[in-house]
Design a protein around this motif. Structure first.
Motif, short mmCIF file in Angstrom:
data_model
loop_
_atom_site.label_atom_id
_atom_site.label_comp_id
_atom_site.label_asym_id
_atom_site.label_seq_id
_atom_site.Cartn_x
_atom_site.Cartn_y
_atom_site.Cartn_z
N GLU A 22 -0.71 -15.02 9.24
CA GLU A 22 -1.67 -14.08 8.67
C GLU A 22 -1.83 -12.84 9.53
O GLU A 22 -2.35 -11.81 9.07
N GLN A 23 -1.39 -12.89 10.78
CA GLN A 23 -1.48 -11.74 11.67
C GLN A 23 -0.22 -10.86 11.65
O GLN A 23 -0.18 -9.82 12.29
N ASP A 25 2.15 -8.18 10.78
CA ASP A 25 2.09 -6.86 10.16
C ASP A 25 3.47 -6.21 10.27
O ASP A 25 3.83 -5.66 11.32
N PHE A 52 0.08 -10.62 2.37
CA PHE A 52 -1.00 -9.64 2.43
C PHE A 52 -1.37 -9.36 3.88
O PHE A 52 -1.62 -10.28 4.67
N THR A 53 -1.39 -8.08 4.23
CA THR A 53 -1.85 -7.62 5.54
C THR A 53 -3.19 -6.92 5.34
O THR A 53 -3.23 -5.82 4.77
N PRO A 54 -4.29 -7.53 5.77
CA PRO A 54 -5.61 -6.95 5.48
C PRO A 54 -5.94 -5.73 6.32
O PRO A 54 -6.73 -4.89 5.90
N GLN A 55 -5.35 -5.65 7.52
CA GLN A 55 -5.64 -4.52 8.40
C GLN A 55 -4.34 -4.06 9.07
O GLN A 55 -3.57 -4.87 9.58
N SER A 56 -4.14 -2.75 9.05
CA SER A 56 -3.00 -2.15 9.75
C SER A 56 -3.32 -0.68 9.97
O SER A 56 -4.34 -0.17 9.49
N ALA A 60 -4.81 -1.79 4.22
CA ALA A 60 -4.39 -3.10 3.69
C ALA A 60 -3.24 -2.90 2.71
O ALA A 60 -3.19 -1.91 1.99
N TRP A 62 0.13 -5.23 0.41
CA TRP A 62 0.98 -6.39 0.12
C TRP A 62 2.42 -6.04 0.50
O TRP A 62 2.88 -4.93 0.28
N LYS A 319 0.32 -15.06 -6.42
CA LYS A 319 -0.53 -14.24 -5.56
C LYS A 319 -1.33 -13.24 -6.41
O LYS A 319 -0.76 -12.53 -7.24
N ASP A 325 -4.67 -2.10 -5.19
CA ASP A 325 -3.97 -2.58 -3.99
C ASP A 325 -2.65 -1.85 -3.80
O ASP A 325 -1.92 -1.54 -4.76
#
Length: 420
Positions: A22-23, A25, A52-56, A60, A62, A319, A325
């Motif tokens: 999940e981390q 990126d 899915f990358t929630p923070q970058s 965010a 996909w 998904k 998004d």
């Protein structure tokens, strides 16, 4: 590479196979600069192909990493829009000129159609002899017995000359085209560290230059260069009244004619040096060149990604993608998808179905100049094989800091002419 071997190579506690999934990126531009991005995408294809990358640094998003899933998104423009942008990040300086690649039908179709005669099959046939002549002059002027930067002397030079023809810019101004292309793709939104205020200033200089040419072409007889075609087409001739849209579309055509070809020319030399068995195949049978060109373009994947934006909620392979998004299509991953391409990490110049790749995109946004790119590479390699026994790599290349353009700044080589 087996997972254990990958873990050993990258070191425990770091790298793509050790971090929590999940981390992960995949957008970090330093991965591309170091040419290490492939392992991050390999893990995503295996464990979380729609990720899915929630923070970058780019917000965010996909990641779509497998070949068939990329095609699904590309062929569904009703749900996955190219507006407002086709790059992963959003402009931080509010300077994002409209261009038809970042538009949906019907406007996209109208503007693309206006420019397309410049690279139509008949036009390419007319240009082949010119490309061959120019390639020969460039190659004959290379220094023998000393190392030099292939990017500057060959890759950039040939594509610059052809861009000058496609836009019919004054010959003495031709080097402005790759310069502006590099500035246009050095946006903060793809990880570049180029000063963005300076970038905007240069782009406005470019705008003023093309405004003048547009007015001149509109007043002259129609020709087959990009500017004349758009200045005379009833659907696009009034674009001069929206200068940002005008320069946005012209920059799109410059980047499209520059990056794919230029970096594939450099990549081909690099890949053959790294795969001497394939170089031996080429020397034994130069008729493999057309097939090799497709393999170079797949293996290089000159543009690493394209972005779409969901216009509505949509479930893709289980998904849940929400309206609004960002959905990033990682071409560089799809071209290495083990479920779609046999032995995809191998560079094989006589590969079967070598055109089975997505470097040119898919669907309505498929690269308009794909045949021009293939022709330039084919003709150049035909002329290379007439002259040189070997193009020797002197040192590892210097790459571009970008998660969008998969490019080379420097490729130092030494040429070895064929025996008389």
């Amino acid at each position: 590479m087996a997972d254990a071997a990958v873990e050993q190579e990258f070191g425990k506690g770091s790298g793509p196979w050790s971090m929590p999934i999940e981390q992960l990126d995949p957008s970090r531009p330093e991965y591309f600069l170091a040419n290490e991005h492939g392992e991050y995408f390999r893990r995503l294809r295996k464990e979380d192909p729609i990720h899915f990358t929630p923070q970058s640094a780019f917000g965010a998003f996909w990641s779509i990493t497998k070949f068939d899933d990329i095609v699904k998104v590309e062929t569904n423009p009703g749900v996955f829009s190219s507006e407002p942008s086709i790059i992963i990040g959003d402009a931080s300086d509010n300077f994002e000129p409209p261009m038809f690649i970042a538009m949906d039908p019907p406007v996209h179709d109208v503007q693309r159609l206006a420019a397309s005669p410049a690279v139509a099959p008949q036009r390419l046939s007319e240009l082949e002899d010119l490309i061959r002549q120019r390639a020969g002059v460039i190659l004959d002027g290379l220094p023998v017995g000393e190392s030099f930067n292939w990017v500057e002397r060959v890759s950039k030079e040939l594509t610059t000359q052809m861009l000058a023809t496609l836009f019919d810019v004054p010959w003495e101004d031709r080097y402005l085209l790759p310069y502006w292309s590099d500035i246009a793709t050095s946006a903060e939104a793809v990880g570049s560290t180029f000063d963005q205020a300076e970038r905007q200033r240069i782009m406005f200089e470019c705008l003023v230059y093309f405004q003048k040419l547009w007015v001149e072409r509109a007043a002259a007889e129609p020709k087959f260069d990009f500017i004349s075609l758009m200045a005379h087409n009833p659907q696009t001739k009034d674009m001069i009244s929206n200068p940002l849209e005008m320069v946005g579309n012209l920059m799109l055509l410059i980047v499209g004619g520059n990056d794919t070809t230029r970096n594939s020319i450099s990549g081909g030399v690099y890949f053959l040096n790294k795969n001497p068995g394939e170089y031996a195949k080429l020397k034994a049978d130069p008729s493999l060149i057309p097939n090799m060109v497709s393999e170079i373009i797949r293996y290089q994947t000159p543009l690493s990604h394209m972005r779409r934006t969901a216009k509505e909620d949509f479930v893709l392979n289980g998904k849940q993608i929400k309206k609004g998004d960002k959905v990033v299509l990682w071409y560089c991953s799809g071209n290495r998808d083990e479920t779609a391409i046999d032995n995809p990490d191998a560079f094989v110049i006589d590969r079967g179905r070598a055109r089975h790749h997505i470097s040119f995109g898919f669907g309505i946004h498929r690269c308009m100049g794909n045949r021009m790119a293939e022709m330039q590479l084919r003709v150049l390699w035909e002329e290379i094989m007439k002259r040189f026994e070997n193009i020797e790599l002197v040192q590892e290349p210097k790459r571009v800091l970008s998660n969008f353009v998969n490019g080379y700044e420097e490729l130092m080589v030494r040429v070895h002419p064929r025996a008389a």
